[in-house]
Design a protein around this motif. Structure first.
Motif, PDB file in Angstrom:
ATOM      1  N   LEU A   1     -58.500 -62.483 -51.658  1.00  0.00           N
ATOM      2  CA  LEU A   1     -59.765 -61.760 -51.683  1.00  0.00           C
ATOM      3  C   LEU A   1     -60.896 -62.547 -51.038  1.00  0.00           C
ATOM      4  O   LEU A   1     -61.948 -61.994 -50.734  1.00  0.00           O
ATOM      5  CB  LEU A   1     -60.153 -61.413 -53.127  1.00  0.00           C
ATOM      6  N   GLN A   2     -60.690 -63.859 -50.870  1.00  0.00           N
ATOM      7  CA  GLN A   2     -61.719 -64.663 -50.236  1.00  0.00           C
ATOM      8  C   GLN A   2     -61.779 -64.437 -48.725  1.00  0.00           C
ATOM      9  O   GLN A   2     -62.739 -64.827 -48.073  1.00  0.00           O
ATOM     10  CB  GLN A   2     -61.464 -66.155 -50.514  1.00  0.00           C
ATOM     11  N   ILE A   3     -60.736 -63.813 -48.182  1.00  0.00           N
ATOM     12  CA  ILE A   3     -60.730 -63.507 -46.744  1.00  0.00           C
ATOM     13  C   ILE A   3     -61.684 -62.337 -46.490  1.00  0.00           C
ATOM     14  O   ILE A   3     -61.572 -61.286 -47.120  1.00  0.00           O
ATOM     15  CB  ILE A   3     -59.304 -63.156 -46.268  1.00  0.00           C
ATOM     16  N   GLU A   4     -62.626 -62.521 -45.594  1.00  0.00           N
ATOM     17  CA  GLU A   4     -63.616 -61.487 -45.284  1.00  0.00           C
ATOM     18  C   GLU A   4     -62.910 -60.250 -44.749  1.00  0.00           C
ATOM     19  O   GLU A   4     -62.145 -60.318 -43.785  1.00  0.00           O
ATOM     20  CB  GLU A   4     -64.613 -62.008 -44.237  1.00  0.00           C
ATOM     21  N   GLY A   5     -63.139 -59.132 -45.419  1.00  0.00           N
ATOM     22  CA  GLY A   5     -62.543 -57.872 -44.992  1.00  0.00           C
ATOM     23  C   GLY A   5     -61.478 -57.373 -45.924  1.00  0.00           C
ATOM     24  O   GLY A   5     -61.115 -56.187 -45.873  1.00  0.00           O
ATOM     25  N   VAL A   6     -60.922 -58.229 -46.789  1.00  0.00           N
ATOM     26  CA  VAL A   6     -59.905 -57.775 -47.753  1.00  0.00           C
ATOM     27  C   VAL A   6     -60.632 -57.120 -48.923  1.00  0.00           C
ATOM     28  O   VAL A   6     -61.506 -57.725 -49.551  1.00  0.00           O
ATOM     29  CB  VAL A   6     -59.042 -58.956 -48.234  1.00  0.00           C
ATOM     30  N   VAL A   7     -60.290 -55.865 -49.208  1.00  0.00           N
ATOM     31  CA  VAL A   7     -60.989 -55.136 -50.284  1.00  0.00           C
ATOM     32  C   VAL A   7     -60.147 -55.039 -51.555  1.00  0.00           C
ATOM     33  O   VAL A   7     -60.686 -54.885 -52.656  1.00  0.00           O
ATOM     34  CB  VAL A   7     -61.381 -53.719 -49.801  1.00  0.00           C
ATOM     35  N   GLU A   8     -58.825 -55.130 -51.410  1.00  0.00           N
ATOM     36  CA  GLU A   8     -57.962 -55.023 -52.601  1.00  0.00           C
ATOM     37  C   GLU A   8     -56.640 -55.706 -52.313  1.00  0.00           C
ATOM     38  O   GLU A   8     -56.092 -55.584 -51.201  1.00  0.00           O
ATOM     39  CB  GLU A   8     -57.712 -53.563 -52.979  1.00  0.00           C
ATOM     40  N   VAL A   9     -56.141 -56.433 -53.346  1.00  0.00           N
ATOM     41  CA  VAL A   9     -54.798 -57.021 -53.291  1.00  0.00           C
ATOM     42  C   VAL A   9     -54.053 -56.532 -54.524  1.00  0.00           C
ATOM     43  O   VAL A   9     -54.539 -56.662 -55.649  1.00  0.00           O
ATOM     44  CB  VAL A   9     -54.857 -58.563 -53.257  1.00  0.00           C
ATOM     45  N   ARG A  10     -52.862 -56.006 -54.283  1.00  0.00           N
ATOM     46  CA  ARG A  10     -52.100 -55.409 -55.385  1.00  0.00           C
ATOM     47  C   ARG A  10     -50.653 -55.876 -55.311  1.00  0.00           C
ATOM     48  O   ARG A  10     -50.060 -55.907 -54.227  1.00  0.00           O
ATOM     49  CB  ARG A  10     -52.167 -53.891 -55.303  1.00  0.00           C
ATOM     50  N   VAL A  11     -50.118 -56.243 -56.484  1.00  0.00           N
ATOM     51  CA  VAL A  11     -48.707 -56.616 -56.590  1.00  0.00           C
ATOM     52  C   VAL A  11     -48.021 -55.571 -57.467  1.00  0.00           C
ATOM     53  O   VAL A  11     -48.440 -55.314 -58.607  1.00  0.00           O
ATOM     54  CB  VAL A  11     -48.537 -58.020 -57.196  1.00  0.00           C
ATOM     55  N   GLU A  12     -46.985 -54.963 -56.944  1.00  0.00           N
ATOM     56  CA  GLU A  12     -46.200 -53.968 -57.677  1.00  0.00           C
ATOM     57  C   GLU A  12     -44.777 -54.494 -57.808  1.00  0.00           C
ATOM     58  O   GLU A  12     -44.097 -54.725 -56.804  1.00  0.00           O
ATOM     59  CB  GLU A  12     -46.213 -52.625 -56.941  1.00  0.00           C
ATOM     60  N   THR A  13     -44.377 -54.722 -59.061  1.00  0.00           N
ATOM     61  CA  THR A  13     -43.028 -55.255 -59.300  1.00  0.00           C
ATOM     62  C   THR A  13     -42.040 -54.120 -59.480  1.00  0.00           C
ATOM     63  O   THR A  13     -42.427 -52.978 -59.761  1.00  0.00           O
ATOM     64  CB  THR A  13     -43.026 -56.153 -60.536  1.00  0.00           C
ATOM     65  N   ASP A  14     -40.779 -54.468 -59.326  1.00  0.00           N
ATOM     66  CA  ASP A  14     -39.736 -53.440 -59.436  1.00  0.00           C
ATOM     67  C   ASP A  14     -39.580 -52.917 -60.862  1.00  0.00           C
ATOM     68  O   ASP A  14     -39.025 -51.824 -61.068  1.00  0.00           O
ATOM     69  CB  ASP A  14     -38.390 -54.013 -58.954  1.00  0.00           C
ATOM     70  N   ASP A  15     -40.050 -53.690 -61.843  1.00  0.00           N
ATOM     71  CA  ASP A  15     -39.944 -53.212 -63.215  1.00  0.00           C
ATOM     72  C   ASP A  15     -41.126 -52.339 -63.625  1.00  0.00           C
ATOM     73  O   ASP A  15     -41.293 -51.999 -64.800  1.00  0.00           O
ATOM     74  CB  ASP A  15     -39.804 -54.399 -64.183  1.00  0.00           C
ATOM     75  N   GLY A  16     -41.992 -51.982 -62.656  1.00  0.00           N
ATOM     76  CA  GLY A  16     -43.088 -51.055 -62.919  1.00  0.00           C
ATOM     77  C   GLY A  16     -44.418 -51.704 -63.190  1.00  0.00           C
ATOM     78  O   GLY A  16     -45.422 -51.004 -63.364  1.00  0.00           O
ATOM     79  N   ALA A  17     -44.509 -53.004 -63.192  1.00  0.00           N
ATOM     80  CA  ALA A  17     -45.786 -53.674 -63.434  1.00  0.00           C
ATOM     81  C   ALA A  17     -46.670 -53.556 -62.192  1.00  0.00           C
ATOM     82  O   ALA A  17     -46.182 -53.518 -61.048  1.00  0.00           O
ATOM     83  CB  ALA A  17     -45.560 -55.129 -63.784  1.00  0.00           C
ATOM     84  N   ARG A  18     -47.989 -53.527 -62.441  1.00  0.00           N
ATOM     85  CA  ARG A  18     -48.955 -53.359 -61.329  1.00  0.00           C
ATOM     86  C   ARG A  18     -50.138 -54.276 -61.598  1.00  0.00           C
ATOM     87  O   ARG A  18     -50.879 -54.084 -62.565  1.00  0.00           O
ATOM     88  CB  ARG A  18     -49.404 -51.907 -61.265  1.00  0.00           C
ATOM     89  N   ILE A  19     -50.313 -55.271 -60.790  1.00  0.00           N
ATOM     90  CA  ILE A  19     -51.395 -56.232 -60.944  1.00  0.00           C
ATOM     91  C   ILE A  19     -52.341 -56.045 -59.748  1.00  0.00           C
ATOM     92  O   ILE A  19     -51.923 -56.202 -58.601  1.00  0.00           O
ATOM     93  CB  ILE A  19     -50.875 -57.681 -60.997  1.00  0.00           C
ATOM     94  N   THR A  20     -53.595 -55.711 -60.046  1.00  0.00           N
ATOM     95  CA  THR A  20     -54.566 -55.404 -58.990  1.00  0.00           C
ATOM     96  C   THR A  20     -55.779 -56.302 -59.104  1.00  0.00           C
ATOM     97  O   THR A  20     -56.297 -56.526 -60.209  1.00  0.00           O
ATOM     98  CB  THR A  20     -55.010 -53.934 -59.089  1.00  0.00           C
ATOM     99  N   THR A  21     -56.231 -56.788 -57.966  1.00  0.00           N
ATOM    100  CA  THR A  21     -57.498 -57.520 -57.878  1.00  0.00           C
ATOM    101  C   THR A  21     -58.316 -56.914 -56.735  1.00  0.00           C
ATOM    102  O   THR A  21     -57.747 -56.463 -55.737  1.00  0.00           O
ATOM    103  CB  THR A  21     -57.275 -59.010 -57.594  1.00  0.00           C
ATOM    104  N   GLY A  22     -59.610 -56.916 -56.883  1.00  0.00           N
ATOM    105  CA  GLY A  22     -60.465 -56.327 -55.857  1.00  0.00           C
ATOM    106  C   GLY A  22     -60.975 -54.958 -56.277  1.00  0.00           C
ATOM    107  O   GLY A  22     -60.916 -54.569 -57.448  1.00  0.00           O
ATOM    108  N   ASP A  23     -61.484 -54.200 -55.294  1.00  0.00           N
ATOM    109  CA  ASP A  23     -62.095 -52.885 -55.535  1.00  0.00           C
ATOM    110  C   ASP A  23     -61.136 -51.807 -55.068  1.00  0.00           C
ATOM    111  O   ASP A  23     -60.994 -51.530 -53.873  1.00  0.00           O
ATOM    112  CB  ASP A  23     -63.423 -52.783 -54.775  1.00  0.00           C
ATOM    113  N   ALA A  24     -60.475 -51.178 -56.051  1.00  0.00           N
ATOM    114  CA  ALA A  24     -59.495 -50.152 -55.715  1.00  0.00           C
ATOM    115  C   ALA A  24     -60.148 -48.882 -55.177  1.00  0.00           C
ATOM    116  O   ALA A  24     -59.487 -48.078 -54.504  1.00  0.00           O
ATOM    117  CB  ALA A  24     -58.631 -49.843 -56.941  1.00  0.00           C
ATOM    118  N   GLN A  25     -61.454 -48.650 -55.466  1.00  0.00           N
ATOM    119  CA  GLN A  25     -62.129 -47.422 -55.048  1.00  0.00           C
ATOM    120  C   GLN A  25     -62.731 -47.523 -53.635  1.00  0.00           C
ATOM    121  O   GLN A  25     -63.095 -46.511 -53.049  1.00  0.00           O
ATOM    122  CB  GLN A  25     -63.258 -47.103 -56.045  1.00  0.00           C
ATOM    123  N   ARG A  26     -62.830 -48.714 -53.130  1.00  0.00           N
ATOM    124  CA  ARG A  26     -63.455 -48.883 -51.817  1.00  0.00           C
ATOM    125  C   ARG A  26     -62.509 -48.426 -50.714  1.00  0.00           C
ATOM    126  O   ARG A  26     -61.323 -48.786 -50.722  1.00  0.00           O
ATOM    127  CB  ARG A  26     -63.822 -50.353 -51.621  1.00  0.00           C
TER     128      ARG A  26
END
Length: 519
Positions: free
Chosen positions: A133-158
């Motif tokens: 997220l420190q990279i200029e221009g990245v608005v959201e980083v999301r990790v989706e695991t195969d077991d259904g977990a979802r870890i999100t950082t940043g602004d998902a609405q942007r």
């Protein structure tokens, strides 16, 4: 969308964000000194003063302004297109560098992220992806695991412009074990703002450069060309056909010996034209004077035998007395009519010859008073035809009173002559709308009208559209009118419809607007 794979390779460093004088005429001995027609003489010895004067006079010159505006517009358009092309290349370069940053960052993060997902440590996962997220221009980083977990950082609405997707996989003994996906959404807003600022700076710089270049072009154009064109135009405008012309002499350094430039050629050609035109005009005046004198002498000398024939016919009637029979009376009547037509024709030829004489003396002419006098002179014919003549206020113009009176008298007489049988004549004389620099006076009637294909024919010498038995006349009247208008640097226009009337419009230069004389 970009697809890639995260493998547990050794981590690498995390990169930063993208951020000449003519000879006198030998045939003339009274040459006058050349006229200095330049509005503001510019001497090439004083370059600074000359350039300053060129800037001022060029700003006042419509031709110089149009030339510079055109050059400025074309150069600005070209600069805009070049800038647009440069910004497009720059934008694509920034996108390429940005994508390279994302890929390098992903490659550096991959080993630790794989281990964090393998251990299912969400806090550790968030700490790993937070660096993205420190990279200029990245608005959201999301990790989706195969077991259904979802870890999100940043602004998902942007909103975003692009999404990168990388597979997260761990190397096993026999095969790679797929653990999930890393999704990086990016926006190009920062790149757009950067390119916009760069574009605005380039365009402003180009505008100022084009403006400065246009000013220099204006100065040098006026200094080298414009002021000399003005002198040539002024020479032609002030040219007096009656006076002995002097050669054009431009205020400039003569070209090198053996070379000719366009201005020197114009200078020479215009001077030669003035001399040749003056000589030709003198010859035309001499020929016209001789022709006029010949026409006048012939017409004048024909009047005496015509009058004699008329007197002899009367004397023959007196001698014959009661011995005249019907056939003899008819022959004498035909002779009378022939003599009358010949007398009228001679009078018309005399009037026409006066319009092409050498002397054309002008003075202020009150057209309203002249037309009123003509109406008074024709009151007998007007009353006999039960005609109504309306004369609107007319201006005072500079012209030849005798010729202008002849012009309007012919037109009003024609309107009375060519009247319709089923209605009384209505004649209107007044001003008409005209182009700038011109004055238009119309003579309109409600008579029999003229066929459009006869408009040119009616102005021809001795041209008639009707038989002598239908309408009297010699066919010279309108020719005389056209000649009078031409003598006053004008013209006659006609519009008509059969059985609906005719309008003759006399178009003359408006002395209050000098632009008419420059056409």
């Amino acid at each position: 969308m970009h697809h890639g794979a995260i493998k547990a390779d050794p981590p690498g460093p995390l990169p930063g964000a993208p951020g000449q004088d003519l000879p006198a005429d030998p045939g003339t001995s009274n040459q006058t000194a050349p006229r200095d027609l330049s509005p503001s003489p510019i001497h090439e010895k004083n370059l600074t003063g000359g350039l300053a004067d060129s800037l001022r006079s060029g700003a006042r010159s419509a031709l110089a302004r149009r030339f510079v505006i055109l050059v400025f517009a074309l150069s600005s358009a070209l600069a805009f297109l070049i800038t647009l092309f440069q910004l497009t290349l720059e934008f694509r370069g920034e996108l390429s560098r940005f994508e390279d940053t994302i890929l390098r960052a992903e490659a550096a993060l991959a080993p630790s992220l794989v281990e964090s997902v393998w251990l299912v440590d969400q806090d550790l996962i968030r700490s790993h992806v937070a660096g993205l997220l420190q990279i200029e221009g990245v608005v959201e980083v999301r990790v989706e695991t195969d077991d259904g977990a979802r870890i999100t950082t940043g602004d998902a609405q942007r909103p975003s412009d692009r999404e990168y997707r990388f597979d997260i996989a761990r190397q096993g003994a026999a095969k790679n074990i797929h653990l999930g996906s890393l999704i990086i959404r990016v926006s190009y807003d920062q790149i757009r703002r950067q390119i916009s600022r760069l574009g605005a700076l380039i365009l402003l710089t180009n505008f100022l450069q084009s403006l400065a270049a246009a000013a220099f072009i204006l100065i040098f154009y006026q200094y080298l060309v414009g002021r000399h064109l003005y002198e040539l135009a002024q020479y032609a405008s002030d040219y007096d056909l009656e006076a002995t012309p002097s050669p054009v002499r431009l205020d400039r350094s003569p070209p090198k010996r053996g070379t000719l430039d366009e201005l020197t050629m114009l200078e020479t050609a215009l001077s030669d034209w003035a001399r040749a035109n003056h000589a030709h005009a003198n010859k035309l005046r001499s020929d016209s004077r001789e022709q006029s004198e010949f026409n006048y002498a012939i017409s004048h000398d024909l009047k005496s035998p015509t009058n004699t024939v008329a007197m002899l016919l009367e004397e023959l009637r007196d001698i014959a007395g009661e011995n005249l029979n019907e056939d003899m009376e008819e022959v004498l009547h035909d002779l009378d009519r022939t003599v009358d037509r010949m007398s009228k024709l001679i009078e018309d030829v005399l009037e026409y010859s006066r319009t092409i004489g050498e002397d054309f003396i002008t003075a202020p002419v009150d057209l309203g008073a002249e037309v009123a006098a003509i109406v008074q002179d024709l009151s007998g014919d007007i009353g006999a035809a039960s005609a109504e003549v309306t004369v609107a206020p007319l201006p005072v113009i500079e012209g030849n009173a005798m010729q202008l009176r002849l012009l309007f008298q012919n037109l009003i007489s024609n309107a009375l002559k060519f009247r319709a049988a089923d209605r009384p004549p209505r004649i209107d004389v007044g001003l008409s709308p005209a182009e700038d620099g011109w004055l238009a006076i119309h003579v309109s009637d409600n008579g029999i009208g003229i066929q459009p294909d006869h408009f040119d024919k009616i102005f021809g010498m001795f041209q008639r559209l009707h038989t002598k038995d239908s309408y009297e006349g010699t066919g010279i009247g309108l020719t005389t009118c056209q000649r009078v208008a031409a003598n006053h640097q004008g013209r006659i226009e006609v519009s008509s419809k059969p059985d609906a009337g005719t309008t003759f419009k006399i178009v003359l230069p408006d002395q209050n607007d000098q632009s008419a004389f420059l056409l």
